[in-house]
Enzyme design. Structure first.
Site, PDB file in Angstrom:
ATOM      1  N   ASP A  74       0.947  -1.281   0.078  1.00 55.44           N
ATOM      2  CA  ASP A  74      -0.008   0.087   0.071  1.00 55.44           C
ATOM      3  C   ASP A  74       0.862   1.300   0.123  1.00 55.44           C
ATOM      4  OD1 ASP A  74      -2.196  -1.630  -0.110  1.00 55.44           O
ATOM      5  OD2 ASP A  74      -2.749  -1.465   2.117  1.00 55.44           O
ATOM      6  N   ARG A  87      -7.214  -4.674 -11.506  1.00 54.16           N
ATOM      7  CA  ARG A  87      -6.486  -4.062 -10.676  1.00 54.16           C
ATOM      8  C   ARG A  87      -5.324  -3.282 -11.093  1.00 54.16           C
ATOM      9  NH1 ARG A  87      -7.636  -5.222  -5.591  1.00 54.16           N
ATOM     10  NH2 ARG A  87      -5.685  -5.897  -4.915  1.00 54.16           N
ATOM     11  N   THR A 136      13.312  -0.356  12.647  1.00 53.06           N
ATOM     12  CA  THR A 136      13.501  -1.574  12.074  1.00 53.06           C
ATOM     13  C   THR A 136      14.417  -2.508  12.949  1.00 53.06           C
ATOM     14  OG1 THR A 136      14.685  -2.848  10.486  1.00 53.06           O
ATOM     15  CG2 THR A 136      15.273  -0.615  10.520  1.00 53.06           C
ATOM     16  N   ILE A 137      13.947  -3.649  12.863  1.00 59.70           N
ATOM     17  CA  ILE A 137      14.819  -4.434  13.765  1.00 59.70           C
ATOM     18  C   ILE A 137      16.092  -4.602  13.068  1.00 59.70           C
ATOM     19  CG2 ILE A 137      13.139  -5.783  14.730  1.00 59.70           C
ATOM     20  CD1 ILE A 137      13.863  -8.130  13.028  1.00 59.70           C
ATOM     21  N   ARG A 173      26.932 -31.568  17.900  1.00 62.44           N
ATOM     22  CA  ARG A 173      26.351 -31.179  16.293  1.00 62.44           C
ATOM     23  C   ARG A 173      26.788 -29.758  16.131  1.00 62.44           C
ATOM     24  NH1 ARG A 173      20.335 -33.359  17.284  1.00 62.44           N
ATOM     25  NH2 ARG A 173      20.484 -35.324  16.601  1.00 62.44           N
ATOM     26  N   MET A 180      17.179 -12.641  11.000  1.00 68.09           N
ATOM     27  CA  MET A 180      16.557 -11.663   9.911  1.00 68.09           C
ATOM     28  C   MET A 180      17.738 -10.851   9.680  1.00 68.09           C
ATOM     29  SD  MET A 180      12.776 -10.759  10.657  1.00 68.09           S
ATOM     30  CE  MET A 180      11.333 -11.791  10.117  1.00 68.09           C
ATOM     31  N   ARG A 182      18.166  -8.690   5.808  1.00 66.76           N
ATOM     32  CA  ARG A 182      17.983  -8.869   4.492  1.00 66.76           C
ATOM     33  C   ARG A 182      19.276  -8.521   3.691  1.00 66.76           C
ATOM     34  NH1 ARG A 182      12.956  -9.282   2.481  1.00 66.76           N
ATOM     35  NH2 ARG A 182      13.563  -8.288   0.567  1.00 66.76           N
ATOM     36  N   ARG A 277      21.946 -29.091  12.600  1.00 64.95           N
ATOM     37  CA  ARG A 277      20.605 -28.884  12.407  1.00 64.95           C
ATOM     38  C   ARG A 277      20.163 -27.401  12.313  1.00 64.95           C
ATOM     39  NH1 ARG A 277      20.463 -33.460  12.202  1.00 64.95           N
ATOM     40  NH2 ARG A 277      19.542 -35.135  13.631  1.00 64.95           N
ATOM     41  N   HIS A 283       9.865 -14.671  12.818  1.00 64.33           N
ATOM     42  CA  HIS A 283       9.258 -13.426  13.429  1.00 64.33           C
ATOM     43  C   HIS A 283       9.276 -13.123  14.737  1.00 64.33           C
ATOM     44  CE1 HIS A 283       8.084 -13.569   9.037  1.00 64.33           C
ATOM     45  NE2 HIS A 283       7.834 -12.011   9.371  1.00 64.33           N
ATOM     46  N   ARG A 286      10.527 -10.414  15.609  1.00 59.03           N
ATOM     47  CA  ARG A 286       9.731  -8.900  15.600  1.00 59.03           C
ATOM     48  C   ARG A 286       8.797  -8.697  16.804  1.00 59.03           C
ATOM     49  NH1 ARG A 286       9.117  -8.312   9.325  1.00 59.03           N
ATOM     50  NH2 ARG A 286       6.684  -8.194  10.037  1.00 59.03           N
TER      51      ARG A 286
HETATM   52  O1  F6P Z   1      11.781  -5.683   9.481  1.00 62.65           O
HETATM   53  C1  F6P Z   1      12.625  -6.023   8.277  1.00 62.65           C
HETATM   54  C2  F6P Z   1      12.439  -7.819   8.262  1.00 62.65           C
HETATM   55  O2  F6P Z   1      12.467  -8.289   9.312  1.00 62.65           O
HETATM   56  C3  F6P Z   1      13.617  -8.275   7.417  1.00 62.65           C
HETATM   57  O3  F6P Z   1      14.753  -8.870   8.224  1.00 62.65           O
HETATM   58  C4  F6P Z   1      12.707  -9.465   6.698  1.00 62.65           C
HETATM   59  O4  F6P Z   1      13.279  -9.839   5.638  1.00 62.65           O
HETATM   60  C5  F6P Z   1      11.320  -8.793   6.632  1.00 62.65           C
HETATM   61  O5  F6P Z   1      11.296  -7.887   7.559  1.00 62.65           O
HETATM   62  C6  F6P Z   1      10.020  -9.787   6.509  1.00 62.65           C
HETATM   63  O6  F6P Z   1       9.031  -9.209   6.674  1.00 62.65           O
HETATM   64  P1  F6P Z   1       7.553  -9.660   6.503  1.00 62.65           P
HETATM   65  O7  F6P Z   1       7.732 -11.413   6.721  1.00 62.65           O
HETATM   66  O8  F6P Z   1       6.843  -9.141   7.149  1.00 62.65           O
HETATM   67  O9  F6P Z   1       7.281  -9.555   4.777  1.00 62.65           O
END
Ligand code: F6P
Length: 359
Positions: A74, A87, A136-137, A173, A180, A182, A277, A283, A286
């Site tokens: 959005d 759309r 942001t984390i 192991r 997370m 990116r 493993r 999440h 988060r």
């Molecule tokens: O907030 C950033 C982040 O945590 C990234 O590290 C991760 O790739 C992304 O969000 C995942 O976001 P969502 O699962 O909300 O699409």
């Protein structure tokens, strides 16, 4: 200045509610009204606003998530709308400005990461008074020493590493924890050092699988028959690519990452016979209650944003520089991502500790 609006955009993180509370409490001191915008820029386009009073923010300081809701879709400048049954993305930014005018909103406080702050910058460029608050984390926003939410995510990952240690040791192991991050490896780096990881793999340093395996085997020869590896979701092998889980159209960054931990685990087993493993923390990083550091930082950002509005400072983001909260031009925050530089002091510390960085 009579009425402020606040929204939370992009992925959620611990401390969003602490910022909202700080904004409302601080605005109240100056007799300003606050409207909450529901679900980020979605609510801005649809005109979904709710008044926020002191009673509404009472008790939310320790609560994870956001009472306003959020979305990482959005974008009002490319808002997917139904036109004659088809759309398609439309520029709905003028609808947002009209909604703001009708609601009597004098300034927008946008709590977001690079995606939401990029949208905010476009509204600032259109002349609307906007103040950004860095969330942001991943901690990958330029122009601030730290985003809120990061420290709590690091703590969650470190606790996971502590737990993985005990089972790794029992079973002799290799345990891989995918966290997370990116395009920036801040969570992996900080949690890895705090959680005593043996190997830390980050997006900024493509890893050599042989070196990773060698460091595990070397430990085994020294009597340490287990190893802990923390890998950021955006890490990639030398000459390889990031592992993409799937594509999510309609988002500013449609690439959903995930799976590098599984790939690494498979490679270590297949090519080196190392029993491995893999845990994907996902999440959990988060969610949940912000730690005290993030509650304090979020509270400082929220009150500083209200101060900036009262001073008439717009097109800026509140930021942490050392111990001070300062104002920086919004574009500085989004022009470029903040990655881990080769000269980062904690990266150097990690190497001095003998942690394998994969290169
Ligand atoms: O907030 C950033 C982040 O945590 C990234 O590290 C991760 O790739 C992304 O969000 C995942 O976001 P969502 O699962 O909300 O699409």
């Amino acid at each position: 200045m009579h009425k402020l609006a606040v929204l939370t955009g992009g992925g959620d993180c611990p401390g969003l509610n602490a910022v909202i509370r700080a904004v409302v409490r601080s605005a109240n001191q100056y007799g300003l009204e606050v409207l909450g915008i529901k679900d980020g820029f979605h609510g801005a386009v649809e005109g979904e606003f709710i008044p926020l009073t002191l009673a509404d923010v009472s008790g939310i300081l320790p609560r994870g998530g956001t009472i306003l809701g959020t979305t990482n879709r959005d974008n009002p400048f490319e808002y997917v709308s139904n036109v004659n049954g088809v759309r398609q993305p439309l520029d709905r930014s003028e609808d947002v400005l009209r909604n703001f005018q009708e609601a009597g909103i004098d300034a927008l406080l946008a709590i977001g990461g690079d995606g939401s702050l990029n949208i905010s910058l476009k509204f600032a460029e259109k002349g609307f008074p906007v103040i950004g608050i860095p969330k942001t984390i991943d901690n990958d926003l330029m122009a601030t020493d730290q985003t809120f939410g990061f420290q709590t995510a690091v703590e969650t990952a470190q606790e996971a590493l502590d737990r993985l240690h005990t089972t790794a040791e029992s079973h002799h192991r290799v345990m891989v924890l995918e966290v997370m991050g990116r395009y920036a490896g801040w969570i992996a780096l900080y949690a890895g050092v705090a959680g005593g990881a043996d190997v830390i793999l980050i997006p900024e340093i493509p890893y050599n699988l042989n070196r990773v395996a060698y460091s595990v085997q070397k430990r085994a020869k020294q009597g340490k028959k287990f190893s802990i590896i923390v890998v950021a979701e955006g890490a990639k092998p030398l000459g390889g690519e990031m592992v993409v889980d799937r594509l999510l159209p309609g988002r500013s960054d449609p690439v959903k990452l995930g799976g590098i931990g599984a790939k690494l685990g498979n490679d270590l087993e297949k090519h080196f016979g190392l029993e491995t493993r893999v845990t994907v923390l996902g999440h959990l990083q988060r969610g949940g209650s912000p730690n005290s550091y993030d509650r304090v930082l979020a509270s400082r950002y929220g009150t500083a944003a209200v101060d900036a509005a009262l001073e008439g400072k717009f097109g800026i983001m509140v930021a942490l520089h050392g111990r001070d909260i300062v104002q920086v031009p919004l574009h500085q925050a989004v022009d470029q991502l903040k990655q881990v530089p080769v000269t980062d002091p904690l990266l150097i510390t990690a190497r001095s500790l003998g942690i394998e960085m994969g290169d």
